[in-house]
Design a protein around this motif. Structure first.
Motif, short mmCIF file in Angstrom:
data_model
loop_
_atom_site.label_atom_id
_atom_site.label_comp_id
_atom_site.label_asym_id
_atom_site.label_seq_id
_atom_site.Cartn_x
_atom_site.Cartn_y
_atom_site.Cartn_z
N VAL A 254 125.46 4.42 45.86
CA VAL A 254 124.61 5.57 45.48
C VAL A 254 123.17 5.12 45.25
CG1 VAL A 254 126.47 6.95 44.51
CG2 VAL A 254 125.29 5.30 43.05
N ASN A 255 122.27 6.06 45.41
CA ASN A 255 120.85 5.77 45.19
C ASN A 255 120.51 5.61 43.71
OD1 ASN A 255 120.58 8.23 47.66
ND2 ASN A 255 120.05 6.11 48.06
N TYR A 256 121.26 6.34 42.86
CA TYR A 256 120.98 6.32 41.42
C TYR A 256 122.29 6.32 40.63
CZ TYR A 256 116.47 7.99 43.10
OH TYR A 256 115.28 8.12 43.79
N SER A 257 122.23 5.73 39.45
CA SER A 257 123.38 5.81 38.54
C SER A 257 122.87 5.92 37.11
CB SER A 257 124.30 4.60 38.68
OG SER A 257 123.67 3.43 38.19
N ILE A 258 123.66 6.59 36.28
CA ILE A 258 123.36 6.73 34.86
C ILE A 258 124.61 6.37 34.08
CG2 ILE A 258 122.69 8.32 33.01
CD1 ILE A 258 121.29 10.03 35.11
N ASP A 259 124.47 5.48 33.10
CA ASP A 259 125.59 5.17 32.21
C ASP A 259 125.31 5.79 30.85
OD1 ASP A 259 127.85 4.10 30.94
OD2 ASP A 259 126.63 2.45 30.18
N THR A 260 126.16 6.73 30.44
CA THR A 260 126.01 7.36 29.14
C THR A 260 127.06 6.87 28.14
OG1 THR A 260 127.51 9.26 29.53
CG2 THR A 260 125.25 9.44 30.36
N THR A 261 127.84 5.85 28.52
CA THR A 261 128.96 5.41 27.67
C THR A 261 128.60 4.25 26.76
OG1 THR A 261 129.90 3.75 29.19
CG2 THR A 261 130.50 6.07 29.56
N GLY A 262 127.76 3.35 27.21
CA GLY A 262 127.45 2.15 26.44
C GLY A 262 128.55 1.09 26.49
N VAL A 263 129.59 1.33 27.26
CA VAL A 263 130.69 0.35 27.41
C VAL A 263 130.22 -0.72 28.39
CG1 VAL A 263 133.07 0.01 28.15
CG2 VAL A 263 132.42 2.12 26.94
N PRO A 264 130.22 -2.00 28.00
CA PRO A 264 129.67 -3.04 28.88
C PRO A 264 130.24 -3.06 30.29
CG PRO A 264 130.00 -3.93 26.69
CD PRO A 264 130.61 -2.56 26.68
N SER A 265 131.56 -2.93 30.42
CA SER A 265 132.17 -2.96 31.75
C SER A 265 131.73 -1.77 32.61
CB SER A 265 133.69 -2.99 31.65
OG SER A 265 134.17 -1.84 30.96
N VAL A 266 131.52 -0.64 31.96
CA VAL A 266 131.06 0.55 32.68
C VAL A 266 129.60 0.38 33.10
CG1 VAL A 266 130.66 3.04 32.52
CG2 VAL A 266 132.71 2.03 31.48
N ALA A 267 128.79 -0.13 32.20
CA ALA A 267 127.39 -0.37 32.53
C ALA A 267 127.28 -1.35 33.71
CB ALA A 267 126.65 -0.91 31.32
N ARG A 268 128.14 -2.34 33.70
CA ARG A 268 128.16 -3.31 34.79
C ARG A 268 128.50 -2.62 36.12
NH1 ARG A 268 126.47 -8.21 36.68
NH2 ARG A 268 127.62 -8.46 38.60
N THR A 269 129.52 -1.77 36.10
CA THR A 269 129.92 -1.05 37.30
C THR A 269 128.81 -0.14 37.80
OG1 THR A 269 132.25 -1.10 36.62
CG2 THR A 269 131.64 0.52 38.29
N SER A 270 128.05 0.46 36.86
CA SER A 270 126.97 1.38 37.26
C SER A 270 125.89 0.66 38.05
CB SER A 270 126.37 2.05 36.02
OG SER A 270 125.56 1.16 35.28
N ILE A 271 125.80 -0.65 37.90
CA ILE A 271 124.87 -1.45 38.70
C ILE A 271 125.51 -1.83 40.04
CG2 ILE A 271 123.55 -3.61 38.81
CD1 ILE A 271 123.50 -3.49 35.71
N GLU A 272 126.77 -2.21 39.99
CA GLU A 272 127.46 -2.69 41.20
C GLU A 272 127.60 -1.60 42.26
OE1 GLU A 272 131.05 -4.03 39.39
OE2 GLU A 272 130.35 -6.10 39.15
N ILE A 273 127.63 -0.35 41.86
CA ILE A 273 127.84 0.72 42.83
C ILE A 273 126.54 1.22 43.46
CG2 ILE A 273 130.07 1.50 41.96
CD1 ILE A 273 127.01 3.48 41.06
#
Length: 372
Positions: A254-273
């Motif tokens: 995706v062109n953009y991602s937003i993490d609203t959870t603050g969970v480290p593994s989720v934030a990491r995934t939001s970069i990887e995708i």
């Protein structure tokens, strides 16, 4: 004057309704009678120890009616209906270039618990201090603010609804509209479909994003996301998010991602995708860090991690804009709220933290009649 306020006396303690003394307003201050206040995730973070000052009156998504103004106040008068947001100085280089969320005095104004000179707004009968939060402390029957805290709204607007436009809904929508600024046809993934994430989804739809992917672990929230703009949803308990987003985007990401959870593994995934050249906005409050390989994760793929505070919004511009989007049927935040009485604040806070209620709103003035 005497006010009733919800006080947190120590870390992880419940809210206790107490009678406090509110100081007289000064020449540049405004007394607001509170009608309602949203409960935000940041209140929970502060309650759990993310704030240095206790006891404290939390709350920072307030709406109310101006009751009294200081002699130096020019933009407001008694009877004005207002939404409360954060305070900014208005004269630093960031404020003067339209970025008040980056105000050089933001932390001092909003998280010091007191006025600039150290004096307090609230105290107990014995004179002991009770601290302020985000220059607002909206969990009170009355509070003291400044002109730059306030956005005037038309009296036809239901004040019970609009307090969360001062923080949660402002943050989510502003991250898209002011922070990321996606072009029509671009793609975005939003992790977490609470109040902030759903506001971001509605803003992504307004912006013309072609794919809006909502990621959460609760099917009921993902159903709401579909109603409010998500073109695709993923339950990350059941599906590998990275693989599914690659499938949905023909392996591009995706062109953009937003993490609203603050969970480290989720934030990491939001970069990887992210696709090549993609931008990630991690906007949740979190005590935990995320490890990033600058070369592999960012540099080689020309990706960006962008910090966005309060949606990079100028509240006095963005709040009326969101109200107009709501009137036009494009920002249906009223579908996300549930009203609670002021003395039900602990129940409301619990329902927020468990996900039972997306956006709880406390009705502080039960005599208020919308449209009057």
């Amino acid at each position: 004057m005497k006010v009733k306020a919800a006080v947190i006396n120590e870390v992880d303690s419940p809210y206790v309704l107490e009678e406090l003394t509110l100081s007289d307003i000064r020449e540049d201050e405004i007394l607001v009678k509170m009608v309602a206040s949203g409960i935000c995730h940041s209140d929970a973070v502060a309650r759990a120890g993310g704030y240095p000052w206790y006891p404290v009156v939390l709350g920072h998504e307030g709406s109310g009616i101006v009751e009294k103004v200081g002699s130096a106040v020019r933009g407001f008068e008694p009877g004005d209906h207002v939404v409360l947001s954060y305070l900014y100085c208005g004269h630093c280089s960031n404020c003067l270039t339209g970025l008040p969320a980056s105000c050089e005095e933001w932390m001092n104004f909003n998280l010091s618990g007191a006025r600039e000179d150290g004096s307090l707004y609230f105290q107990r009968e014995d004179g002991s201090p009770v601290y302020n939060f985000v220059s607002q402390s909206s969990f009170s029957t009355h509070t003291i603010v400044y002109e730059r805290n306030l956005t005037k709204v038309d009296k036809s607007v239901d004040l019970r609804l609009v307090g969360p436009l001062g923080c949660g809904f402002l943050t989510g929508s502003g991250t898209v509209l002011n922070g990321l600024k996606p072009s029509p046809g671009s793609t975005i993934a939003i992790f977490g479909t609470g109040a902030v994430g759903l506001a971001a989804m509605m803003a992504a739809k307004i912006s013309g994003c072609s794919q809006i992917i909502g990621v959460d672990i609760h099917d009921n929230r993902l159903e709401v996301a579909k109603q409010l703009g998500a073109t695709h949803t993923i339950n990350s308990k059941d599906v590998d998010v990275l693989s599914e987003i690659k499938r949905l985007t023909n392996d591009k990401g995706v062109n953009y991602s937003i993490d609203t959870t603050g969970v480290p593994s989720v934030a990491r995934t939001s970069i990887e995708i992210l696709a090549v050249g993609g931008v990630a906005a991690p906007i949740a409050s979190s005590k935990h860090g995320v490890e990033v390989n600058f070369n592999a994760d960012l540099n080689m793929l020309n990706r960006t991690i962008k910090g966005v505070l309060m949606g990079n919004a100028v509240p006095q511009l963005s709040i009326p804009q969101l109200i107009q989007f709501y009137k036009d049927g494009q920002f249906s935040f009223d579908q996300l709220v549930k009203f609670y009485k002021f003395d039900e604040i602990n129940e409301a806070s619990h329902d927020s933290s468990t996900g039972k209620t997306i956006k709880p709103i406390l009705i502080i003035d039960e005599d208020y009649v919308p449209g009057t």
